[in-house]
Write an enzyme that holds these catalytic residues in place. Sequence first.
Site, short mmCIF file in Angstrom:
data_model
loop_
_atom_site.label_atom_id
_atom_site.label_comp_id
_atom_site.label_asym_id
_atom_site.label_seq_id
_atom_site.Cartn_x
_atom_site.Cartn_y
_atom_site.Cartn_z
N GLU A 217 -60.27 54.26 48.15
CA GLU A 217 -59.73 52.94 48.48
C GLU A 217 -60.05 52.71 49.94
OE1 GLU A 217 -58.30 50.21 50.11
OE2 GLU A 217 -56.47 51.40 50.30
N CYS A 251 -54.82 47.43 54.27
CA CYS A 251 -56.18 47.36 53.71
C CYS A 251 -56.45 46.03 53.01
CB CYS A 251 -56.40 48.53 52.75
SG CYS A 251 -55.19 48.62 51.42
#
Length: 510
Positions: A217, A251
């Site tokens: 990720e 993120c």
Amino acid sequence: MSFYSTPIEEIPAIREALVKGFASGKTKNVLFRKTQLIQLAYLLQDNRERFIETLAIDLKRPVLESNFLEINGTIAEAYEAFSRIEEWTKPEKPHFDLNWFFMRPEVRKEPKGVVLIIGPFNFPLWCLLGPLAGALAAGNTVLLKPSELSSATADLVAELIPKYLDPDVVRVVRGGVPQATKLLEYPWGHLCYTGNGRVAKIIGAAAAQTLTPVTFELGGKSPVIIDKSADLELAARRVMWGKCANAGQICVSPDYVLVHRDVEEAFIKEVRKVHTKSFGPHPEKSDSLSRIISPHHASRIKALVDNTKGNVILGGEVNVEERYVAPTVVRDLDGDDSLLSEEIFGPVLPIVKVNDVDDAINFITSRDHPLALYIFTQDKKVKEKILSSTNSGAAVVNDVSIHALAAGMPFGGVGASGSGGYTTGKWGFNTFTHFRTTLDVPSWLDKIALGSRFPPYTDVKLQDLMTLAKYKLPPRPAPGSIVAPQRRWKLWAALAVAGAIAAFLKQRSS
């Protein structure tokens, strides 16, 4: 503050304890897994205040954000896995196929073994213990490597794990590059890394040497499209929240805005209102704004702002030593601006003016696939056009960032923004599970078609086996055409006729 690092020479023994823990077979027991999962939930619930304190030390994060963005979601991960593990672990049957039915085909859900989870600094609980819930539900043993940058939270995790979870099943290694490098020497059942693409390339190369499967990720530059039909007050409020929450160190934080030229001024006006209402005239004194994780990272953001060719219309102040970056808005940027060169990971919002939706789509598709794409519009056609013309890890219409907490939905990237999804719910379980095909083939099948596979080969045997592979294919498409739609009305018509005939015959017989 000082940070304890696990001695390198202790790492082999720590990993071997997890290997033995998995070999013992205790994690195959679903009730044992449930015990670990509910203990993980209590680890967070019992120590909520302590985690709030460590997150304030590491990030100066407001209490509301620590609860809403991280602690609550991580407890939810553990509790959902605890509640639904029996359903997830059940073997699955494939669709019916007469050729295979008598072999009792089944897909078993098996753990992958010893899993390595490397967490980031920005969400040191959700991105570390969230994947842990999926790995425990799948029956693995797990080695956790928290980020050394969020050291206070890492220390607390390391302190609490052995108090709540079986040490044969979960261990923690603390430290930086030397510890991570040592861990990457070993093969793992699965490796999960949350962070940036530069480090992911190093980890991926190391994992390839041991044939370790990986989930990444990686974030990236998640764009926002503001269509001319958008509710601008709503868009400004939600975009500024997503950009400034955790000081932009998320993120899936909106990285930059592509705004239709017809509504640019009106959108900026709304952004100014939100900025004043949220942080007042002195944002550095606000108790609703986190700090950047380290002076080094604050310095990187300062360089991006200093080198922009755009116009800074709000904020712009950076105090490197205090790790403070003011909520900042920059307009009039070109596509090659410093603020568009890399993920900002801070509360700095670049605004790029576009001529229309096609212009915005071209801007996005000419770059790496983002982890998230945000669309603000009231026009359904615009929404569908953008969704069908772009690719991203996730897409959210008329909001930002909250999809990462959505129950039952996969969370992950595509291309440069990541691979695989380690949360939420069953998606996390699936990541750490091996789906094992099993057949139980009765001996009597060799007396019919399957017996033809054995030598000596003959034409008769070949014909027997070829009958198993006959499929009634649809008509071949004409050159240059595409497959015609299936005419399901024929099926319904046939069923209607059959029903009418059956009714007629029944009435006649009576």
